[in-house]
Design an enzyme around this catalytic site. Sequence first.
Site, PDB file in Angstrom:
ATOM      1  N   HIS A 177      46.748  33.805  87.556  1.00  0.00           N
ATOM      2  CA  HIS A 177      45.344  34.059  87.227  1.00  0.00           C
ATOM      3  C   HIS A 177      44.342  33.286  88.082  1.00  0.00           C
ATOM      4  O   HIS A 177      43.139  33.540  87.984  1.00  0.00           O
ATOM      5  CB  HIS A 177      45.109  33.804  85.735  1.00  0.00           C
ATOM      6  CG  HIS A 177      45.848  34.802  84.885  1.00  0.00           C
ATOM      7  ND1 HIS A 177      47.197  34.676  84.644  1.00  0.00           N
ATOM      8  CD2 HIS A 177      45.444  35.951  84.307  1.00  0.00           C
ATOM      9  CE1 HIS A 177      47.588  35.717  83.912  1.00  0.00           C
ATOM     10  NE2 HIS A 177      46.547  36.496  83.700  1.00  0.00           N
TER      11      HIS A 177
ATOM     12  N   GLY B   5      42.587  51.597  83.296  1.00  0.00           N
ATOM     13  CA  GLY B   5      42.774  51.658  81.837  1.00  0.00           C
ATOM     14  C   GLY B   5      41.436  51.797  81.121  1.00  0.00           C
ATOM     15  O   GLY B   5      41.247  52.701  80.295  1.00  0.00           O
TER      16      GLY B   5
ATOM     17  N   ARG C 216      61.664  27.276  97.535  1.00  0.00           N
ATOM     18  CA  ARG C 216      60.822  27.044  96.346  1.00  0.00           C
ATOM     19  C   ARG C 216      59.977  28.291  96.097  1.00  0.00           C
ATOM     20  O   ARG C 216      59.617  28.989  97.051  1.00  0.00           O
ATOM     21  CB  ARG C 216      59.862  25.867  96.555  1.00  0.00           C
ATOM     22  CG  ARG C 216      60.525  24.528  96.724  1.00  0.00           C
ATOM     23  CD  ARG C 216      61.111  24.014  95.408  1.00  0.00           C
ATOM     24  NE  ARG C 216      61.616  22.668  95.575  1.00  0.00           N
ATOM     25  CZ  ARG C 216      62.835  22.367  96.014  1.00  0.00           C
ATOM     26  NH1 ARG C 216      63.687  23.336  96.339  1.00  0.00           N
ATOM     27  NH2 ARG C 216      63.211  21.098  96.126  1.00  0.00           N
TER      28      ARG C 216
ATOM     29  N   GLY D  60      42.232  46.047  74.292  1.00  0.00           N
ATOM     30  CA  GLY D  60      41.040  46.517  73.582  1.00  0.00           C
ATOM     31  C   GLY D  60      40.910  48.023  73.511  1.00  0.00           C
ATOM     32  O   GLY D  60      39.792  48.522  73.419  1.00  0.00           O
TER      33      GLY D  60
ATOM     34  N   ASP E 250      43.164  44.368  91.795  1.00  0.00           N
ATOM     35  CA  ASP E 250      44.324  45.070  92.362  1.00  0.00           C
ATOM     36  C   ASP E 250      43.933  46.100  93.429  1.00  0.00           C
ATOM     37  O   ASP E 250      44.793  46.554  94.179  1.00  0.00           O
ATOM     38  CB  ASP E 250      45.104  45.795  91.258  1.00  0.00           C
ATOM     39  CG  ASP E 250      45.549  44.855  90.154  1.00  0.00           C
ATOM     40  OD1 ASP E 250      45.720  43.656  90.431  1.00  0.00           O
ATOM     41  OD2 ASP E 250      45.719  45.322  89.018  1.00  0.00           O
TER      42      ASP E 250
ATOM     43  N   GLU F  75      53.842  41.110  92.586  1.00  0.00           N
ATOM     44  CA  GLU F  75      54.527  41.033  91.286  1.00  0.00           C
ATOM     45  C   GLU F  75      55.270  42.326  90.927  1.00  0.00           C
ATOM     46  O   GLU F  75      56.236  42.298  90.170  1.00  0.00           O
ATOM     47  CB  GLU F  75      53.530  40.674  90.183  1.00  0.00           C
ATOM     48  CG  GLU F  75      52.399  41.687  90.042  1.00  0.00           C
ATOM     49  CD  GLU F  75      51.358  41.314  88.989  1.00  0.00           C
ATOM     50  OE1 GLU F  75      51.488  40.270  88.341  1.00  0.00           O
ATOM     51  OE2 GLU F  75      50.412  42.105  88.821  1.00  0.00           O
TER      52      GLU F  75
ATOM     53  N   GLN G 122      43.977  33.922  90.963  1.00  0.00           N
ATOM     54  CA  GLN G 122      43.424  34.993  91.794  1.00  0.00           C
ATOM     55  C   GLN G 122      42.268  35.722  91.118  1.00  0.00           C
ATOM     56  O   GLN G 122      41.510  36.441  91.756  1.00  0.00           O
ATOM     57  CB  GLN G 122      44.530  36.010  92.128  1.00  0.00           C
ATOM     58  CG  GLN G 122      45.608  35.420  92.992  1.00  0.00           C
ATOM     59  CD  GLN G 122      46.917  36.200  92.878  1.00  0.00           C
ATOM     60  OE1 GLN G 122      47.216  37.036  93.712  1.00  0.00           O
ATOM     61  NE2 GLN G 122      47.695  35.928  91.842  1.00  0.00           N
ATOM     62  N   ARG G 123      42.138  35.562  89.824  1.00  0.00           N
ATOM     63  CA  ARG G 123      41.039  36.232  89.118  1.00  0.00           C
ATOM     64  C   ARG G 123      39.846  35.301  88.919  1.00  0.00           C
ATOM     65  O   ARG G 123      38.807  35.728  88.394  1.00  0.00           O
ATOM     66  CB  ARG G 123      41.534  36.723  87.751  1.00  0.00           C
ATOM     67  CG  ARG G 123      42.618  37.772  87.833  1.00  0.00           C
ATOM     68  CD  ARG G 123      42.353  38.920  86.903  1.00  0.00           C
ATOM     69  NE  ARG G 123      42.216  38.551  85.530  1.00  0.00           N
ATOM     70  CZ  ARG G 123      43.097  38.859  84.577  1.00  0.00           C
ATOM     71  NH1 ARG G 123      44.190  39.531  84.867  1.00  0.00           N
ATOM     72  NH2 ARG G 123      42.869  38.509  83.347  1.00  0.00           N
TER      73      ARG G 123
HETATM   74  O1  F6P Z   1      44.970  44.250  86.705  1.00  0.00           O
HETATM   75  C1  F6P Z   1      44.618  42.943  87.016  1.00  0.00           C
HETATM   76  C2  F6P Z   1      45.752  42.000  86.730  1.00  0.00           C
HETATM   77  O2  F6P Z   1      45.345  40.706  87.112  1.00  0.00           O
HETATM   78  C3  F6P Z   1      47.082  42.381  87.388  1.00  0.00           C
HETATM   79  O3  F6P Z   1      47.121  42.052  88.742  1.00  0.00           O
HETATM   80  C4  F6P Z   1      48.046  41.605  86.506  1.00  0.00           C
HETATM   81  O4  F6P Z   1      49.326  42.204  86.497  1.00  0.00           O
HETATM   82  C5  F6P Z   1      47.419  41.713  85.149  1.00  0.00           C
HETATM   83  O5  F6P Z   1      46.038  41.969  85.354  1.00  0.00           O
HETATM   84  C6  F6P Z   1      47.571  40.469  84.313  1.00  0.00           C
HETATM   85  O6  F6P Z   1      47.032  40.720  83.063  1.00  0.00           O
HETATM   86  P1  F6P Z   1      46.813  39.604  81.960  1.00  0.00           P
HETATM   87  O7  F6P Z   1      45.524  38.907  82.253  1.00  0.00           O
HETATM   88  O8  F6P Z   1      46.743  40.359  80.696  1.00  0.00           O
HETATM   89  O9  F6P Z   1      47.956  38.668  82.034  1.00  0.00           O
END
Ligand code: F6P
Length: 361
Positions: free
Chosen positions: A285, A117, A279, A75, A140, A235, A287-288
């Site tokens: 996501h 950002g 494995r 965005g 993060d 990651e 985690q979000r």
């Molecule tokens: O910045 C937060 C984050 O969840 C990072 O840990 C991850 O690399 C990125 O966003 C993933 O972004 P998107 O939701 O665009 O896949």
Amino acid sequence: MKKVVISTGGGDAPGLNAVIYAVVHACYRRGWEVYGSRNGYTGFLDIDEMLRLTPQDVEEIYAIGGTILGSTSKGNPFAKPVKNLAGEIQLVDTSPKIMQNYKRMGFDCHIAIGGDGSLEIANRFSKLGMKVIGVPKTIDNDLMITDRTFGFDTAVSTATDCLDKLHSTAKSHDRVMVVEVMGRDSGWIALYSGISGGADVILIPEIPFDLEVVCEKIADNELRDKHYSIVVVAEGAVAKGGQVISKGKGELGREEVILGGIGEWVASEIRHRSDKDTRSLVLGHLQRGGSPTTFDRLLALRFGAAAVRLVEEETFGHMVALVSSKMTAVPIEEAIKTRKKVQLDNDKILTARDIGICFGD
Ligand code: F6P
């Protein structure tokens, strides 16, 4: 009487709605009006996407994950993907239109909730004359100056829960489980969840790793009659002399590469270098998602209320920050200069080493 607009930008993080809740209530108590711009800056370009927010509109949202305003990671209004008449997508600078509408809509200031950002974008608007207050968000935890960003604690709790659940299956099958967690170029999520979730190995971007050392740790576990191991890999972690593994840049207008794949690579390397059944899994996501923890909820509410106090004091161009447990204000410029990395003398690194966790170095 003031007219305040809020936006949420970048990846969502648990606690966004709690900030919105606090801003709406703190403004309401001062007799001010609050608006929310949908999907980052879209509300500044399309009036139908600009929502009036009252206490009724935000009832109980402090406990809900995500953002009622929507968000986007592509965005950037200074380079917004827009379809031209020929149907091709082009990057267009929409900032002049946004500045014009910000003034036309009569806003006194903009509370921008985002990671580095989104705050960089907010800072560019601040230089164009928009009165901006920043609120630090990201799972993060990589923003400078503030001790914490909201969203991090929830992400770490989720990752730790997942690690707890992995132990029994890893143990039942004598396997090495490699878990990839988020965090971009910082190892905070991996470090905190790895220590708390009983990892044997934690691989973070700040410490380039050697797979031979990782395999030695796994072999060492075997010698001690522990036939399973848990490896947590951020990651953005990189093998010594190697490169970040990514899935490329993704959609047009997206600023950053999409990280991912290191977990599977580490798992296959361990499989080939040892005789262990291995494995990998990516927490991604998850985690979000979910409801913010009490820590994140409270932090987000404190950030939102503190942002409104900054509006009242007219301390614009600043971001609210948590420094030594206190709410403070720092210039946005300072907060976005670099990303906050894990320092090698951090006491969590020392703790991990003391309790026998290997970093692959
Ligand atoms: O910045 C937060 C984050 O969840 C990072 O840990 C991850 O690399 C990125 O966003 C993933 O972004 P998107 O939701 O665009 O896949």
